[in-house]
Design a protein around this motif. Structure first.
Motif: not given
Length: 206
Positions: A147-149, A151-152, A164, A167
């Motif tokens: 769930d990179h969004q 985290y970013a 980045h 992201l």
């Protein structure tokens, strides 16, 4: 910007006299990691690490390396779009070749320390591929890993958000094969001439 205060950094480094470079670096990265996760496993990435992978392996005994291998044409197209080497496509191709050669050679010398991950498979099946990565690292898989969004949004410092920006967006399958709409016929020919042999050796098409 690691979002770590001077006081926190000073506390982490206090009493470091006589400690090794590995221990000092480890203290700094653990301080950064604890502010973002309950896990204390840390990592650092850069294609240029491939040049010094052997030294890093000696310095950090037991270290594990993940080599994300992408179609060289797509990699070079991305670097071209970001203005690497002042837009010199020849130098961009040479950079990709040198990094990839170094990574492949390190993998050959230390096969048990390296996991090669194909970018295209990671893009298409992130959960499945990250489960493979987690098994290699010996850590449990959690959905939050992909769930990179989220985290970013929670952790990425403001100063790094422009660099980045992807992201904050869903994975874009068009990143695979993007070279077809970015590179000219001449640039494709340059890549084949400069990087074709290494690309084929890496199991990539060119």
């Amino acid at each position: 910007d690691w979002n770590v205060s001077e006081e926190e950094l000073a506390g982490a480094l206090s009493g470091q006299e006589g400690q090794t470079l590995r221990e000092i670096v480890d203290s700094i990265f653990r301080l950064w990691g604890k502010a973002r996760s309950r896990n204390v496993r840390w990592g650092e990435k850069s294609p240029r690490h491939s040049y010094i992978a052997g030294k890093l392996y000696t310095l950090f005994s037991g270290a594990q390396f993940i080599h994300i291998l992408r179609d060289g044409r797509d990699s070079c197209a991305s670097m071209l779009q970001r203005g690497w080497y002042e837009g010199s496509f020849l130098r961009i191709c040479q950079h990709w070749v040198s990094c990839t050669q170094a990574a492949l050679e390190f993998s050959r010398l230390h096969p048990n320390a390296v996991l090669q991950v194909r970018f295209e498979r990671l893009l298409a099946n992130p959960e499945e591929e990250m489960q493979v990565v987690c098994r290699f690292l010996g850590v449990p898989f959690e959905y939050s890993i992909v769930d990179h969004q989220a985290y970013a949004n929670e952790h990425l410092p403001a100063a790094a958000r422009d660099l980045h920006s992807k992201l904050f967006k869903p994975l874009d399958l068009k990143e695979s094969g993007k070279w077809k709409s970015v590179l000219t016929v001449w640039q494709e020919a340059v890549f084949i001439a400069v990087a074709g042999r290494v690309s084929r050796h890496a199991g990539l098409r060119s």
